[in-house]
Design an enzyme around this catalytic site. Structure first.
Site, mmCIF file in Angstrom:
data_model
loop_
_atom_site.group_PDB
_atom_site.id
_atom_site.type_symbol
_atom_site.label_atom_id
_atom_site.label_comp_id
_atom_site.label_asym_id
_atom_site.label_seq_id
_atom_site.Cartn_x
_atom_site.Cartn_y
_atom_site.Cartn_z
ATOM 1 N N HIS A 124 4.618 -19.158 -1.648
ATOM 2 C CA HIS A 124 3.564 -18.193 -1.992
ATOM 3 C C HIS A 124 2.170 -18.722 -1.670
ATOM 4 O O HIS A 124 1.950 -19.926 -1.522
ATOM 5 C CB HIS A 124 3.656 -17.793 -3.467
ATOM 6 C CG HIS A 124 3.335 -18.894 -4.436
ATOM 7 N ND1 HIS A 124 2.045 -19.155 -4.869
ATOM 8 C CD2 HIS A 124 4.143 -19.786 -5.074
ATOM 9 C CE1 HIS A 124 2.074 -20.159 -5.735
ATOM 10 N NE2 HIS A 124 3.333 -20.565 -5.877
ATOM 11 N N CYS A 157 7.380 -23.917 -7.410
ATOM 12 C CA CYS A 157 7.353 -23.143 -6.171
ATOM 13 C C CYS A 157 6.540 -23.892 -5.109
ATOM 14 O O CYS A 157 5.869 -24.870 -5.398
ATOM 15 C CB CYS A 157 6.751 -21.768 -6.421
ATOM 16 S SG CYS A 157 7.804 -20.687 -7.428
#
Length: 526
Positions: free
Chosen positions: A411, A430
């Protein structure tokens, strides 16, 4: 027409039956005596003339029972031997063509891969092969039975173990790493049996030598005692050993195009045709060894076991299937308890300033600042939190989705300053992208989908937009701490998650503590 049995006919049939039975018996006897015949023909040792296949079978069964604790992959070997009527077929297939003479030479060179010779019974196989070549090597049929059985089992065990080591590695990553979700092929009974069915051992053994240029480069550095900048000779050797083992695992991308993230390097590459067509910095999850407290030279007993820090990014393989532009962030409970409710307790307007909505029993709470957050703890937390799309959203303007057990994704991020740091293990697990729009352009290509992505990323669109990737792209999140780059320069990175230590500690008993690659090579050539 009626056929009438007469006394003469009966006698004729009886004689015919006896003849057929005798012929079958002689044929069977001749077939089963082939081992003895061939050994006698080669060695002229008359002992082999008296070798009986039934007694040989019994000897092989007995040897299997007595050696179960010492031979590797015993079940596969026993099934193979049983299928051959408990006859030493492996020995007979490879003794007369010279394969068994060269086999120990291959095993001897296992040290060039950083592994110990001990499991391969090199001296025993050499001694047994020499004994069968010697006209006076076998002095009795009992000795012939025992030594044939022993050579069959030692050869089968060593051959399978050697083949497995070079083709699959000696450590199963799924058994030592807690967060390892990469598809990795391991040897099974079929692949091991196939090794025993090989007819030309030299051709086969040459074919399974690691051919990966990266492997050869690290192997050369290991054999030449190359020293990595900033490390001692011993620590350098251990870096080579753990990363050579990683390269032996069957978990490498085979696709024409894929995305790969190397956690310790804090980098992402899009690979096409074996070359990087897009490279960018990334931020990964925080790790247990970011301060370098533990090393391959100095580590505590507790470091030997994989106990991940909660925010470490997992190793995995998957397929990127879609993107979400201007995403909503469903804040994980772990982050909510450790960060969100603490910030809200200190500043009642923290939630509204960060565009974070609060939910209870699925219903949105209109005035979350009226809640006394100082009384809310991890034990009594009854709320869920979602951050709306916008400039402050922790996921930035886009996230790339792929199925995985750890709920991680690639992301964007509003926290751009982290990309200027050398230590980029800063996320909650992440992978934050240095150039998310560049990745979107590469994966989608020019066209309507990418135009929509670029437009929505440039605006504060309050609604997320989901777009499926027309051609799903494999992704690999891996962990490599030493390699040779495209210019031939040796690269190494800090073991931020301590995974090198875990792997080395499992490798150590399989390679010998005092392995000296150069001296081992010299000894092997003598």
């Amino acid at each position: 027409m009626t056929f009438t049995f007469t006394k003469k006919t009966s006698v004729y049939l009886l004689i015919l039956g006896l003849f057929v039975s005798l012929f079958a018996f002689q044929s069977c006897k001749k077939k089963h005596s082939a081992i003895a015949d061939r050994l006698f023909k080669v060695t002229q040792n008359k002992i082999y003339e008296d070798v009986d296949p039934d007694t040989l079978a019994a000897a092989l069964k007995k040897e299997i029972e007595s050696q179960k604790s010492q031979i590797a992959n015993e079940e596969v070997i026993e099934a193979f031997v049983k299928g051959n009527g408990y006859q030493p077929v492996l020995v007979m297939d490879h003794f007369f063509n010279g394969d068994l003479d060269i086999l120990p030479d291959y095993f001897d060179k296992i040290t060039e891969h950083g592994l110990s010779k001990k499991p391969y019974h090199i001296a025993a196989i050499r001694t047994l092969v020499a004994k069968f070549h010697d006209k006076n090597g076998i002095m009795s049929t009992d000795e012939a039975y025992h030594e044939l059985a022993r050579l069959e089992l030692l050869t089968a065990s060593s051959l399978i173990k050697y083949s497995n080591a070079l083709q699959y590695g000696v450590v199963n990553p799924r058994k030592i790493f807690s967060r390892y979700f990469t598809a990795t092929k391991r040897p099974d009974s079929t692949s091991m049996k196939n090794v025993l069915l090989v007819k030309d051992l030299k051709t086969y053994l040459d074919s399974i030598q690691p051919a990966d240029p990266q492997y050869k480069a690290l192997q050369k550095a290991f054999l030449n005692n190359t020293v990595i900048d900033g490390l001692s000779a011993e620590e350098s050797k251990r870096y080579f050993l753990v990363n050579m083992e990683r390269l032996r695992w069957k978990n490498k991308p085979t696709e024409q195009k894929y995305v790969i993230v190397n956690i310790p390097d804090f980098k992402l590459d899009v690979m096409e045709g074996g070359k990087s067509v897009l490279n960018m910095k990334v931020c990964v999850g925080q790790g247990r060894n970011m301060d370098g407290r533990a090393s391959l030279i100095s580590y505590a007993d507790s470091d030997r076991y994989d106990k991940p820090f909660p925010r470490e990014t997992p190793q995995l393989s998957s397929v990127i299937h879609s993107v979400e532009v201007n995403p909503t962030w469903n804040i994980p409970r772990s982050i909510a308890t450790k960060e969100i409710i603490i910030e809200a307790a200190e500043d009642p307007y923290y939630l509204s300033n960060k565009n974070i909505d609060v939910y209870k029993d699925g219903k949105k709470i209109e005035d979350p600042e009226t809640i006394d957050w100082s009384t809310v703890t991890a034990d009594n937390l009854q709320y869920d939190f979602k951050q709306r799309p916008g400039e402050d959203n922790s996921l930035g303007k886009i996230k790339f989705l792929f199925k995985n057990k750890s709920s991680v994704y690639l992301h964007d991020t509003p926290a751009k300053s982290a990309f200027r740091k050398s230590m980029r293990a800063v996320s909650h697990g992440c992978v934050r992208l240095g150039d998310p729009q560049g990745l979107a352009k590469n994966l989608f290509g020019e066209g309507e989908d990418y135009d929509t992505i670029a437009k929505d990323m440039s605006e504060d669109n309050p609604e997320p937009t989901n777009i499926g990737l027309p051609k799903k792209t494999p992704i690999y999140i891996t962990y490599v701490t030493c390699w040779v780059d495209d210019t031939g320069v040796l690269q190494s990175r800090q073991d931020v998650y301590g995974l090198d230590i875990v792997l080395y500690d499992h490798l150590k008993p399989l390679m010998g503590e005092n392995l000296n690659p150069k001296s081992e090579m010299l000894n092997a050539k003598r």
